[in-house]
Each structure stands twice: as C-alpha cells, then as structure tokens.
Design a protein around this motif. Structure first.
Motif, PDB file in Angstrom:
ATOM      1  N   THR A 141     -12.859  -6.481   1.187  1.00  0.00           N
ATOM      2  CA  THR A 141     -12.042  -5.274   1.373  1.00  0.00           C
ATOM      3  C   THR A 141     -12.888  -4.008   1.309  1.00  0.00           C
ATOM      4  O   THR A 141     -12.779  -3.130   2.166  1.00  0.00           O
TER       5      THR A 141
ATOM      6  N   ASP B  16      -7.140  10.786   2.875  1.00  0.00           N
ATOM      7  CA  ASP B  16      -6.168  11.183   1.853  1.00  0.00           C
ATOM      8  C   ASP B  16      -4.801  11.484   2.501  1.00  0.00           C
ATOM      9  O   ASP B  16      -4.696  12.204   3.484  1.00  0.00           O
ATOM     10  N   SER B  17      -3.771  10.898   1.873  1.00  0.00           N
ATOM     11  CA  SER B  17      -2.416  10.998   2.427  1.00  0.00           C
ATOM     12  C   SER B  17      -1.937  12.447   2.546  1.00  0.00           C
ATOM     13  O   SER B  17      -1.295  12.820   3.523  1.00  0.00           O
TER      14      SER B  17
ATOM     15  N   LEU C 149     -11.145   4.451   0.601  1.00  0.00           N
ATOM     16  CA  LEU C 149      -9.714   4.297   0.331  1.00  0.00           C
ATOM     17  C   LEU C 149      -8.939   4.501   1.632  1.00  0.00           C
ATOM     18  O   LEU C 149      -9.399   5.190   2.549  1.00  0.00           O
ATOM     19  N   VAL C 150      -7.780   3.896   1.698  1.00  0.00           N
ATOM     20  CA  VAL C 150      -6.843   4.171   2.783  1.00  0.00           C
ATOM     21  C   VAL C 150      -5.612   4.863   2.182  1.00  0.00           C
ATOM     22  O   VAL C 150      -5.324   4.661   1.001  1.00  0.00           O
TER      23      VAL C 150
ATOM     24  N   HIS D  17       1.718  13.556  -5.760  1.00  0.00           N
ATOM     25  CA  HIS D  17       0.399  13.138  -5.283  1.00  0.00           C
ATOM     26  C   HIS D  17      -0.609  13.047  -6.425  1.00  0.00           C
ATOM     27  O   HIS D  17      -1.472  12.171  -6.429  1.00  0.00           O
TER      28      HIS D  17
ATOM     29  N   LEU E 208     -13.125  -1.372   4.232  1.00  0.00           N
ATOM     30  CA  LEU E 208     -12.598  -0.010   4.059  1.00  0.00           C
ATOM     31  C   LEU E 208     -13.663   1.021   4.412  1.00  0.00           C
ATOM     32  O   LEU E 208     -13.392   2.028   5.080  1.00  0.00           O
TER      33      LEU E 208
ATOM     34  N   LEU F 232      -5.999  -5.518   1.617  1.00  0.00           N
ATOM     35  CA  LEU F 232      -6.557  -5.130   0.317  1.00  0.00           C
ATOM     36  C   LEU F 232      -6.716  -6.371  -0.560  1.00  0.00           C
ATOM     37  O   LEU F 232      -6.196  -7.435  -0.258  1.00  0.00           O
TER      38      LEU F 232
ATOM     39  N   SER G  52       0.850  -1.198   0.000  1.00  0.00           N
ATOM     40  CA  SER G  52       0.000   0.000   0.000  1.00  0.00           C
ATOM     41  C   SER G  52       0.889   1.253   0.000  1.00  0.00           C
ATOM     42  O   SER G  52       1.253   1.793   1.045  1.00  0.00           O
ATOM     43  N   THR G  53       1.206   1.693  -1.199  1.00  0.00           N
ATOM     44  CA  THR G  53       2.123   2.827  -1.333  1.00  0.00           C
ATOM     45  C   THR G  53       1.529   4.104  -0.732  1.00  0.00           C
ATOM     46  O   THR G  53       2.246   4.911  -0.151  1.00  0.00           O
ATOM     47  N   TRP G  54       0.213   4.270  -0.856  1.00  0.00           N
ATOM     48  CA  TRP G  54      -0.394   5.479  -0.296  1.00  0.00           C
ATOM     49  C   TRP G  54      -0.325   5.467   1.216  1.00  0.00           C
ATOM     50  O   TRP G  54      -0.197   6.513   1.851  1.00  0.00           O
TER      51      TRP G  54
END
Ligand SMILES: N[C@@H](CCC(=O)N[C@@H](CS)C(=O)NCC(=O)O)C(=O)O
Length: 218
Positions: free
Chosen positions: A40, A65-66, A52-53, A101, A44, A35, A11-13
């Motif tokens: 999922t 949101d990151s 989304l995570v 982003h 979530l 995920l 999970s890159t985000w």
C-alpha cells in the motif's frame, strides 16, 4: 481528471472529496489504491506526495488532502455553490468543516474504520469505549443541532442546501450508524440523528455505499 482514493468500504477521507466532486457534476476517473496491503505505501507514493489519499490529479498538478480538494472544487465549480451564499453562513460552514477536518480524535480512534469496520452496514462489535468519545459526540450533537436550528428554513442539510460540511460529516454519520451510537445518550433531541439520516440517504452516498458493497463482495 483523476481522484485517487482508498477502499470505498472504509476510506472515510476519500469519501469527502468524492461527494464534493459528484455534487459539482465533475467528470473524473477513480483510481482505487487498496489500503492495509503489504504494497500500500509504495502504491500510495506513486500517486501522493504525502503517502495519503485522497489526491486529485488535475491540470498537471497533484492536489493532496480532502480539504484542499474541496477548496479547489469551490473555485473551479462556482455554480455548484459548495459554500453557502450568505457570508455569515459561509463563515460558520468553514468553521464546521475545519473542525471536523482537524478534530474529533476520540471519535476517529474509538470508531476507526478499516478491514474490520466498514462504513457500510452495522457492526456486530460491542459499542466502542473511549474516555473522550462522549465529549466528541456531545460536541457533534451541539454543532449539528445549532446549525440545523438556525438554517433549517433553507433545506435539510447543515446549512440548508448541501455544502462542503455535509461532505465532511457524512463519514461521521456512517460511523454513528456502523457503531450503533445512540446520539440521544449524548444530548440529542432527535435533530442530530435526523440530520445524520439525511446525509446517509443522499443519492451520492447511496452510490458510494453500493460501490463499497460491490467491492467487498457483500
Ligand atoms: N488529512 C488528510 C488525511 C488523509 C488520510 O489519512 N488518508 C488515509 C486513508 S482514509 C490514508 O491514506 N492512509 C494511508 C494508509 O492507510 O496506508 C486528508 O484530509 O486527506
């Protein structure tokens, strides 16, 4: 305070705000939602309005949101200096983090992470092919080299000392390593690769990587 994230292996985000909160010395619990599972989406949505995570649960709110989490952290932990102190550097740092982003879609598509491609360890798959990949990588090399040339006097990170853009580019460095992309063939003179190596040697990333490996049983 709880940070809800996806699998640490890919999970890159989720990695971005996790690094930011670690840099702040924040105390937080992690909730990992696996995920790519049949349930999922339902799981979530129990945590995340966008489905989304990552999301951060704090002070009775859910921040999704990151980038929003990074902005929140910069307000809550001013002593962590998540953005450069110098105004000019700060403007550029925000530009760089926002470019990551919202952009680099070819890189994301060609080097996507998931059950078959983890951020940890090298891939045995052939080098990814995508018509836009060279353009994205050349832009990354140009951006990293330009900022490193300008700010190298302040330290080894993109703007000298570690700041939010470093969190946003760490997953890029992990993708470059995983997919064994040779930045020299995309215009690098060694500066961009050295920066990527610096990101991947950061103790907080090494912790994430160890957690990821443990979670995969590798
Ligand atoms: N722009 C969002 C993107 C978040 C995102 O795409 N997260 C992925 C995981 S890395 C997700 O939640 N995917 C839902 C799924 O896999 O079902 C952010 O910065 O937080």
């Amino acid at each position: 305070m709880e940070l809800v994230i996806g699998d640490k292996a890919y999970s890159t985000w989720s990695l971005r705000p996790w690094l930011v909160l670690k840099h702040c010395g924040a105390s937080f619990d992690e909730i990992v939602v696996p995920l790519n599972q049949p349930d999922t989406d339902r799981r979530l949505r129990e945590h995340s309005p966008s489905g989304l995570v990552p999301v951060l649960k704090v002070d009775g709110e859910v921040i999704w949101d990151s980038m929003a989490i990074a902005v929140w952290a910069a307000e809550r932990y001013p002593e962590a200096r998540l953005w450069p102190a110098d105004a000019h550097a700060r403007w550029l740092a925000r530009s760089a983090a926002c470019e990551m982003h919202g952009g680099f879609s070819a890189l994301r598509t060609a080097c996507s992470t998931g059950p078959d491609h983890w951020m940890v360890g090298p891939s045995r798959a052939p080098a990814p092919q995508h018509p836009g990949l060279d353009k994205d990588l050349r832009r990354i090399v140009e951006l990293w080299r330009g900022m490193r040339d300008r700010f190298r006097g302040g330290g080894p990170y993109l703007f000298g000392e570690w700041s939010v853009p470093d969190a946003f580019f760490t997953p890029v460095a992990a993708r470059i390593r995983h997919f064994q992309l040779d930045l020299a063939t995309h215009g690098d003179d060694g500066t961009a690769q050295a920066y990527a190596d610096t990101l991947l040697a950061h103790p907080d990333f090494l912790q994430w990587e160890a957690d990821a490996l443990a979670s995969t049983g590798a």
